[in-house]
Structures are given as structure tokens and as C-alpha cells.
Scaffold this motif. Sequence first.
Motif, mmCIF file in Angstrom:
data_model
loop_
_atom_site.group_PDB
_atom_site.id
_atom_site.type_symbol
_atom_site.label_atom_id
_atom_site.label_comp_id
_atom_site.label_asym_id
_atom_site.label_seq_id
_atom_site.Cartn_x
_atom_site.Cartn_y
_atom_site.Cartn_z
ATOM 1 N N VAL A 174 0.964 -1.230 -0.048
ATOM 2 C CA VAL A 174 -0.055 -0.042 -0.079
ATOM 3 C C VAL A 174 0.846 1.409 -0.031
ATOM 4 C CG1 VAL A 174 -1.689 1.484 1.585
ATOM 5 C CG2 VAL A 174 -1.964 -1.054 1.096
ATOM 6 N N ALA A 175 1.853 1.135 0.740
ATOM 7 C CA ALA A 175 2.925 2.523 0.826
ATOM 8 C C ALA A 175 3.687 2.602 -0.431
ATOM 9 C CB ALA A 175 3.654 2.321 2.223
ATOM 10 N N THR A 176 4.019 1.586 -0.928
ATOM 11 C CA THR A 176 4.589 1.492 -2.227
ATOM 12 C C THR A 176 3.838 1.989 -3.301
ATOM 13 O OG1 THR A 176 6.096 -0.425 -1.421
ATOM 14 C CG2 THR A 176 6.102 0.190 -3.850
ATOM 15 N N MET A 177 2.749 1.536 -3.432
ATOM 16 C CA MET A 177 1.885 2.212 -4.586
ATOM 17 C C MET A 177 1.333 3.585 -4.362
ATOM 18 S SD MET A 177 1.502 -0.249 -6.647
ATOM 19 C CE MET A 177 0.179 -0.237 -7.743
ATOM 20 N N ALA A 178 1.194 3.975 -3.112
ATOM 21 C CA ALA A 178 0.802 5.327 -2.682
ATOM 22 C C ALA A 178 1.910 6.304 -3.139
ATOM 23 C CB ALA A 178 0.499 5.455 -1.302
ATOM 24 N N CYS A 179 3.041 6.116 -3.256
ATOM 25 C CA CYS A 179 4.284 6.891 -3.712
ATOM 26 C C CYS A 179 4.194 7.235 -4.950
ATOM 27 C CB CYS A 179 5.630 6.282 -2.991
ATOM 28 S SG CYS A 179 5.670 6.169 -1.480
ATOM 29 N N LEU A 180 3.650 6.277 -5.716
ATOM 30 C CA LEU A 180 3.673 6.497 -7.358
ATOM 31 C C LEU A 180 2.984 7.789 -7.837
ATOM 32 C CD1 LEU A 180 2.845 2.906 -8.631
ATOM 33 C CD2 LEU A 180 5.200 4.188 -8.606
ATOM 34 N N PRO A 181 1.968 8.090 -7.514
ATOM 35 C CA PRO A 181 1.204 9.313 -7.813
ATOM 36 C C PRO A 181 1.910 10.726 -6.952
ATOM 37 C CG PRO A 181 -0.181 8.171 -6.120
ATOM 38 C CD PRO A 181 0.602 7.345 -6.481
ATOM 39 N N ILE A 182 2.177 10.402 -6.114
ATOM 40 C CA ILE A 182 3.131 11.640 -5.441
ATOM 41 C C ILE A 182 4.325 11.981 -6.040
ATOM 42 C CG2 ILE A 182 4.091 12.375 -3.451
ATOM 43 C CD1 ILE A 182 2.112 10.840 -1.650
ATOM 44 N N THR A 183 5.207 10.641 -6.401
ATOM 45 C CA THR A 183 6.398 10.729 -7.056
ATOM 46 C C THR A 183 6.047 11.554 -8.411
ATOM 47 O OG1 THR A 183 7.261 8.825 -5.846
ATOM 48 C CG2 THR A 183 8.319 9.688 -7.946
ATOM 49 N N SER A 184 5.142 11.009 -9.191
ATOM 50 C CA SER A 184 4.755 11.430 -10.511
ATOM 51 C C SER A 184 4.448 13.034 -10.456
ATOM 52 C CB SER A 184 3.629 10.489 -11.152
ATOM 53 O OG SER A 184 3.809 9.473 -11.134
ATOM 54 N N PHE A 185 3.724 13.341 -9.540
ATOM 55 C CA PHE A 185 3.462 14.788 -9.554
ATOM 56 C C PHE A 185 4.585 15.660 -9.442
ATOM 57 C CE2 PHE A 185 2.364 18.744 -7.432
ATOM 58 C CZ PHE A 185 1.306 19.288 -8.004
ATOM 59 N N VAL A 186 5.515 15.228 -8.429
ATOM 60 C CA VAL A 186 6.858 15.734 -8.079
ATOM 61 C C VAL A 186 7.705 15.978 -9.222
ATOM 62 C CG1 VAL A 186 9.132 15.705 -6.820
ATOM 63 C CG2 VAL A 186 6.832 15.258 -5.522
ATOM 64 N N LEU A 187 7.749 14.669 -10.119
ATOM 65 C CA LEU A 187 8.794 14.599 -11.148
ATOM 66 C C LEU A 187 8.192 15.743 -12.441
ATOM 67 C CD1 LEU A 187 9.441 10.997 -11.504
ATOM 68 C CD2 LEU A 187 11.110 12.998 -10.800
ATOM 69 N N LEU A 188 6.775 15.834 -12.676
ATOM 70 C CA LEU A 188 6.254 16.306 -13.675
ATOM 71 C C LEU A 188 5.934 17.943 -13.452
ATOM 72 C CD1 LEU A 188 3.611 13.740 -14.756
ATOM 73 C CD2 LEU A 188 5.863 14.481 -15.748
ATOM 74 N N LEU A 197 8.167 23.162 -12.742
ATOM 75 C CA LEU A 197 7.604 24.405 -13.114
ATOM 76 C C LEU A 197 7.587 25.131 -11.507
ATOM 77 C CD1 LEU A 197 5.656 26.156 -14.619
ATOM 78 C CD2 LEU A 197 3.798 24.707 -13.842
ATOM 79 N N LEU A 198 7.261 24.475 -10.571
ATOM 80 C CA LEU A 198 7.184 25.130 -9.192
ATOM 81 C C LEU A 198 8.735 25.822 -8.932
ATOM 82 C CD1 LEU A 198 5.413 25.648 -6.744
ATOM 83 C CD2 LEU A 198 5.982 23.596 -5.724
ATOM 84 N N VAL A 199 9.580 24.948 -8.904
ATOM 85 C CA VAL A 199 10.862 25.649 -8.865
ATOM 86 C C VAL A 199 11.222 26.790 -9.588
ATOM 87 C CG1 VAL A 199 13.482 24.987 -8.878
ATOM 88 C CG2 VAL A 199 11.845 23.496 -7.890
ATOM 89 N N ALA A 200 10.860 26.659 -10.954
ATOM 90 C CA ALA A 200 11.115 27.815 -11.706
ATOM 91 C C ALA A 200 10.216 29.206 -11.346
ATOM 92 C CB ALA A 200 10.965 27.466 -13.365
ATOM 93 N N LEU A 201 9.110 28.908 -10.855
ATOM 94 C CA LEU A 201 8.131 29.957 -10.535
ATOM 95 C C LEU A 201 8.779 30.378 -9.338
ATOM 96 C CD1 LEU A 201 4.645 28.517 -10.828
ATOM 97 C CD2 LEU A 201 5.450 30.742 -11.887
#
Length: 247
Positions: A213-227, A231-235
Motif C-alpha cells: 500500500v505504501a509503495t503504490m501510494a508513492c507512485l502518484p506523489i512521485t509522478s506529480f513531483v517529477l512532472l 515548474l514550481l521551482v522555476a516559478l
Amino acid sequence: MSQLLHHMVIALDSSGNSILDLAGKLAPQNKLNLVSGPAFQMQRELQWFKEVKQIFPPLLWDGLNDEKKAPHVVFTEEHEKLKVDGEKWMKDTSSSCTIAASLIATIAFAAAITVPGGNDQKSGFPTFSGNIAFIIFAISNAASLFTSSTSLLVFLSVLTSRYAEEDFLHTLPRSLILGLLTLFLSITSMIISFSATVYLMFGQKKVWVLLPVATMACLPITSFVLLQFPLLVALISSTYGAGIYGN
């Protein structure tokens, strides 16, 4: 350099343009391409114009060139298309994020009404109310609802902004930063809430359930961070950092 700077500031070219008039002209495409996105490019052009304006005598800010145009008029005319493109980019980005925030708010609200395990028929309290996982669910679900609602309101304010030139300098980037941060928090809270629900329903006294559960939960969070993190850092860097001037 003070004497040289003084002569450079008050000098005019053959068309009567001062350095402030020249700073108001649109930068070449190779300079604009140093930052991605028309909104960032508009912000950088404004920063450059403001920087040159600081060393220019205030009494000459409204001085006219041979075409009878003041520096701020030159800037507005030269950057008209870039401003329109920046407005479109901001609205497209905000519209996409608004949809995501709306979906998360809807899911969080529905989860708050239909709690996992249902309610006790005698007392009316949730069945798992004394469980730590249920407390985690309740807190994270509330956080998801509040942050997604905040993100939704912020992005709506971006969509309804007046989009004046000055707004691209601080107001619009600051709103986009706040919207992205709250959207990230809402996604993270939603994933934690869902993970707690899965554990409550299927993982009681089964510790091994926590790992997948913890492993699968990290996938969407990691995807958002990578994508979205670049943009957030540049802003943040272009709005609050030292920028190209180092001051």
C-alpha cells in the motif's frame, strides 16, 4: 564607472531612444528562449525593464522619442503579443489544475460522508473510530478537502484576473505558486487517506499489507513531483530568487 554610467544613461540613439526605450523593446527570440513559457518570458522582460528603470533619471521616465512614444508605451506595444500568449498559458494551466482540484474536493467530501466501515447502529459513531488508522484517515481526508478547496479558489482567481502587465511580475506567479503547493498537499493527503482506508478494510492485523500500500501510494506523489516540481521551482526562483541580477 559612475561618470561612464551617467553618460550612457542620458545618451540617445539616432531615433531619440534612451536606454529605457531600448529596454522596453522585445528581446530577441534567443534571449526569450532562456526561460520556458510566455508567462515566464513576460515576467523576465518586466524584470529587465524595471532594473534599467532603477538607474534611469525619474525626470526622464516619461520622455518621448522621435516617434512621440514614452518608454512604457514602447514596452506595451512591443510586448502586446507576448502578454496575450502569457495570459493564454496561465489560463490553460489554471484550468487543468482547477479540474484536478475539483475532483479531489469531490472525492474528499464523499469520503467524509461515507466513512470506511460505516457507523454503529446503536451509537451512530463510526465503527473504526477508536482505530489509529481511522484517525489518520479522518485528519488526512479533512486536510485533502481543505487544501483542494483552497487550490480551487486560487486557480479560479487566476482565471478571473485582469492580466495587466504588472500582474505578470508578482501577482500571477505568486497565485500559481500557492495553487500548485496546495494542489500537491491535497493530492498527498488524498493518497494518505485512501491508504488508511485500504488498511482499515483489508489490513487489520496484517502488517504485510502496509508495504504494498505504501509503495503504490508513492507512485502518484512521485509522478506529480517529477512532472510539476520543475515548474514550481522555476516559478519560485524567478519570482523570489536573485534572478539574473544577483541582488
